[in-house]
Write an enzyme that holds these catalytic residues in place. Structure first.
Site, PDB file in Angstrom:
ATOM      1  N   ASN A 190       0.880  -1.175   0.000  1.00 40.46           N
ATOM      2  CA  ASN A 190       0.000   0.000   0.000  1.00 40.46           C
ATOM      3  C   ASN A 190       0.915   1.221   0.000  1.00 40.46           C
ATOM      4  OD1 ASN A 190      -1.850   2.001   0.409  1.00 40.46           O
ATOM      5  ND2 ASN A 190      -2.782   1.091   2.228  1.00 40.46           N
ATOM      6  N   ARG A 250      -2.485  -2.132  -3.490  1.00 42.92           N
ATOM      7  CA  ARG A 250      -3.728  -1.408  -3.264  1.00 42.92           C
ATOM      8  C   ARG A 250      -3.691  -0.140  -4.125  1.00 42.92           C
ATOM      9  NH1 ARG A 250      -5.529   2.660   1.440  1.00 42.92           N
ATOM     10  NH2 ARG A 250      -7.694   2.799   0.818  1.00 42.92           N
ATOM     11  N   HIS A 295     -13.081   2.212  -0.279  1.00 44.74           N
ATOM     12  CA  HIS A 295     -13.004   1.172   0.769  1.00 44.74           C
ATOM     13  C   HIS A 295     -13.593  -0.151   0.288  1.00 44.74           C
ATOM     14  CE1 HIS A 295     -13.262   4.773   3.733  1.00 44.74           C
ATOM     15  NE2 HIS A 295     -12.000   4.377   3.678  1.00 44.74           N
ATOM     16  N   GLY A 299     -13.153   4.684  10.026  1.00 40.64           N
ATOM     17  CA  GLY A 299     -11.759   4.862  10.444  1.00 40.64           C
ATOM     18  C   GLY A 299     -11.394   6.319  10.273  1.00 40.64           C
ATOM     19  N   GLY A 301     -10.710   7.554   7.426  1.00 45.43           N
ATOM     20  CA  GLY A 301     -11.683   7.763   6.353  1.00 45.43           C
ATOM     21  C   GLY A 301     -12.851   6.838   6.644  1.00 45.43           C
ATOM     22  N   ARG A 329     -11.928  15.135   6.900  1.00 47.45           N
ATOM     23  CA  ARG A 329     -12.792  15.410   5.738  1.00 47.45           C
ATOM     24  C   ARG A 329     -14.232  15.576   6.206  1.00 47.45           C
ATOM     25  NH1 ARG A 329     -11.102  10.157   2.610  1.00 47.45           N
ATOM     26  NH2 ARG A 329      -9.575   9.782   4.242  1.00 47.45           N
ATOM     27  N   ASP A 358      -8.261  12.635  15.576  1.00 50.04           N
ATOM     28  CA  ASP A 358      -8.179  11.288  16.150  1.00 50.04           C
ATOM     29  C   ASP A 358      -9.417  11.037  17.025  1.00 50.04           C
ATOM     30  OD1 ASP A 358      -5.586   9.241  17.126  1.00 50.04           O
ATOM     31  OD2 ASP A 358      -7.493   9.260  18.199  1.00 50.04           O
ATOM     32  N   ARG A 364     -10.228   8.754  19.073  1.00 48.09           N
ATOM     33  CA  ARG A 364      -9.984   8.393  20.479  1.00 48.09           C
ATOM     34  C   ARG A 364      -9.754   9.654  21.324  1.00 48.09           C
ATOM     35  NH1 ARG A 364      -5.926   3.525  20.971  1.00 48.09           N
ATOM     36  NH2 ARG A 364      -5.488   4.491  18.982  1.00 48.09           N
ATOM     37  N   GLU A 411      -7.996  -5.762   5.088  1.00 51.41           N
ATOM     38  CA  GLU A 411      -7.847  -5.417   3.668  1.00 51.41           C
ATOM     39  C   GLU A 411      -6.653  -6.123   3.030  1.00 51.41           C
ATOM     40  OE1 GLU A 411      -8.426  -1.303   5.123  1.00 51.41           O
ATOM     41  OE2 GLU A 411      -9.274  -0.920   3.152  1.00 51.41           O
TER      42      GLU A 411
HETATM   43  P1  AMP Z   1      -8.251   3.455  10.881  1.00 48.74           P
HETATM   44  O1  AMP Z   1      -8.199   4.526   9.816  1.00 48.74           O
HETATM   45  O2  AMP Z   1      -9.151   2.318  10.527  1.00 48.74           O
HETATM   46  O3  AMP Z   1      -6.884   3.007  11.332  1.00 48.74           O
HETATM   47  O4  AMP Z   1      -8.930   4.129  12.166  1.00 48.74           O
HETATM   48  C1  AMP Z   1      -8.325   5.202  12.827  1.00 48.74           C
HETATM   49  C2  AMP Z   1      -9.326   5.822  13.788  1.00 48.74           C
HETATM   50  O5  AMP Z   1      -9.771   4.841  14.738  1.00 48.74           O
HETATM   51  C3  AMP Z   1      -8.739   6.981  14.591  1.00 48.74           C
HETATM   52  O6  AMP Z   1      -9.647   8.065  14.612  1.00 48.74           O
HETATM   53  C4  AMP Z   1      -8.593   6.380  15.981  1.00 48.74           C
HETATM   54  O7  AMP Z   1      -8.672   7.349  16.998  1.00 48.74           O
HETATM   55  C5  AMP Z   1      -9.778   5.445  16.019  1.00 48.74           C
HETATM   56  N1  AMP Z   1      -9.619   4.471  17.087  1.00 48.74           N
HETATM   57  C6  AMP Z   1      -8.674   3.512  17.223  1.00 48.74           C
HETATM   58  N2  AMP Z   1      -8.813   2.863  18.387  1.00 48.74           N
HETATM   59  C7  AMP Z   1      -9.868   3.431  19.029  1.00 48.74           C
HETATM   60  C8  AMP Z   1     -10.502   3.218  20.286  1.00 48.74           C
HETATM   61  N3  AMP Z   1     -10.076   2.286  21.137  1.00 48.74           N
HETATM   62  N4  AMP Z   1     -11.584   3.992  20.588  1.00 48.74           N
HETATM   63  C9  AMP Z   1     -11.999   4.933  19.760  1.00 48.74           C
HETATM   64  N5  AMP Z   1     -11.438   5.188  18.565  1.00 48.74           N
HETATM   65  C10 AMP Z   1     -10.385   4.456  18.196  1.00 48.74           C
END
Ligand code: AMP
Length: 417
Positions: free
Chosen positions: A29, A110, A199, A229, A231, A260, A301, A303, A402
């Site tokens: 990727n 990818r 996706h 995620g 995205g 976004r 983020d 989290r 993926e």
């Molecule tokens: P991804 O693009 O699939 O890697 O997802 C990234 C997103 O998932 C980010 O906004 C992270 O803050 C969120 N994320 C990962 N772990 C957690 C968690 N335990 N609780 C809430 N959000 C999370």
């Protein structure tokens, strides 16, 4: 048995079978400044090594390579994608597995945008590369990095078959009513302006798994997959085929994301230009990098946004509410597009890891016949049913994979060529 907590038991693990003697696929990727890779066995999904080369072309390049849970870090200048692939081969040489012994059967790349040209995975040749270069205007932020990765991989591994797996391909089954924008014909004809969706590898993998967890043939199953995620996109999947999705021409549309905005009023660019003198490149940058959670809560983020929300931050609370509202709106719309809904699946970083987000969405989805199992939702690890056993429509957490999907696509294509 898959890792299941609470709710109904789920079907056996995702793999079609044991590992046998199959050779792995090297999944690549490549972005403009990063190269992610994984050596993965297509028959079991077992990962033999994962790695990330970061800050390509910037100062202080960094590479991590993980084998058997051990992480090997390398810090050096990585001026371009050629250097990034030299780092990749050096990491395999120094820390294994040996790419001669665990020789990949293929490389799976990818690729974000395949336009309307690619409805499935293809073997890469000069003609395919030419078409990919022509498609760059459709995904100017993503496809150039993907192409750079392919070009260098072809030089680095000239004897291996290399395939392109597109994020858009899965959505090529959408009917014209779903993908057509009500804009002038000349835009649609001359510039191929339409909804494409993204996706796709994740939506394909998760829908197959969700049908298996439901114990129904994929062909008879209607699903909404929520890939949430950095995205995010929602996809309506009927009988294993995408029939509508929240993203459109670019990965900006639909749900609210990390940076976004998702759906906006189409009048916004002209309005901002009139009231602030903002140029189109400035607008483009703001929508790709400065919007979404980052604009609402100060962090892209999720989290961190949840931590701020827990501390009583009003902006973070509004961000959460906006994300949930948009999700509920898309879920309802896609359920109606499907006509009959069997299950909703949550996947990707937020979908897999945020019980409060899942609860907030599903509590407002009672109209669809979904009854949340609060305990199962709170305890969910791995593939988990999070709706009650008498819920008319089921809900699941299904971790996406993926890389495995790309490896499966690559081996499937090789078996037919
Ligand atoms: P991804 O693009 O699939 O890697 O997802 C990234 C997103 O998932 C980010 O906004 C992270 O803050 C969120 N994320 C990962 N772990 C957690 C968690 N335990 N609780 C809430 N959000 C999370």
């Amino acid at each position: 048995m898959s890792d299941t907590q609470g709710g109904a038991p789920v079907a056996d693990g995702p793999g079609p079978g044991g590992e046998g003697t199959a050779r792995p696929v090297l999944v690549i990727n490549a972005g403009s400044s990063s190269l992610k890779y994984q050596l993965v066995l297509a028959d079991s999904g077992r990962s033999l090594a994962t790695g990330l080369v970061e800050r390509i072309g910037l100062e202080d390049g960094r590479a991590t390579h993980t084998v058997d849970g051990e992480k090997h870090v390398l810090e050096q200048d990585i001026p371009d994608h050629t250097a990034a692939f030299e780092v990749l081969t050096a990491q395999f040489r120094d820390h294994g597995p040996d790419l001669q012994e665990a020789a990949p059967v293929a490389i799976g790349h990818r690729v974000v945008h395949g336009g309307a040209k690619f409805a499935s995975t293809v073997l890469i040749d000069e003609e395919v590369l030419k078409t990919l270069r022509r498609l760059v205007p459709l995904a100017p932020l993503h496809n150039p990095g993907n192409i750079a990765g392919i070009e260098v991989a072809l030089e680095t591994f000239p004897d291996l078959p290399q395939v392109a797996v597109f994020d858009t391909a899965f959505h090529q089954t959408m009917p014209p009513a779903a993908y057509t924008y009500a804009i002038p014909l000349s835009w649609r004809q001359t510039f191929n302006i339409r909804s494409y969706g993204f996706h796709g590898t994740s939506h394909a993998y998760v829908s197959r798994r969700t049908a298996a967890l439901l114990g129904k043939p994929l062909e008879d199953t209607n699903l909404v997959v929520l890939h949430l995620g950095n995205g995010s996109s929602a996809c309506a999947v009927r009988g294993g085929q995408s029939v509508d999705t929240s993203m459109g021409l670019s990965p900006l549309g639909g749900l609210v994301m990390g940076t976004r905005p998702g759906d906006l009023d189409p009048g916004l660019p002209a309005h901002m230009s009139r009231v602030s003198g903002m140029t189109l490149p400035e607008f483009d940058h703001a929508l790709n990098k400065e919007s979404g959670l980052k604009a609402l809560a100060g962090s892209s983020d999720f989290r961190e946004v949840m931590e701020l929300r827990a501390s009583g931050d009003a902006d973070a609370q509004l961000a959460f509410d906006v994300v949930v509202h948009r999700l509920v709106r898309h879920l309802g719309a896609l359920a109606l597009v499907l006509g009959r809904l069997d299950a909703v699946a949550f996947t990707a970083g937020i979908g897999e890891n945020s019980p409060p987000l899942r609860a907030a969405v599903l509590e407002r989805a009672a109209l669809l016949g979904i009854q949340l199992d609060e305990q199962a939702n709170a305890d969910a690890r791995g593939e988990t049913r999070i709706s009650t056993s008498d819920s008319a429509v089921a809900a699941f957490v299904v971790p996406t994979n993926e890389e495995w999907e790309i490896a499966l696509e690559a081996t499937k294509l090789l078996a037919t060529t």
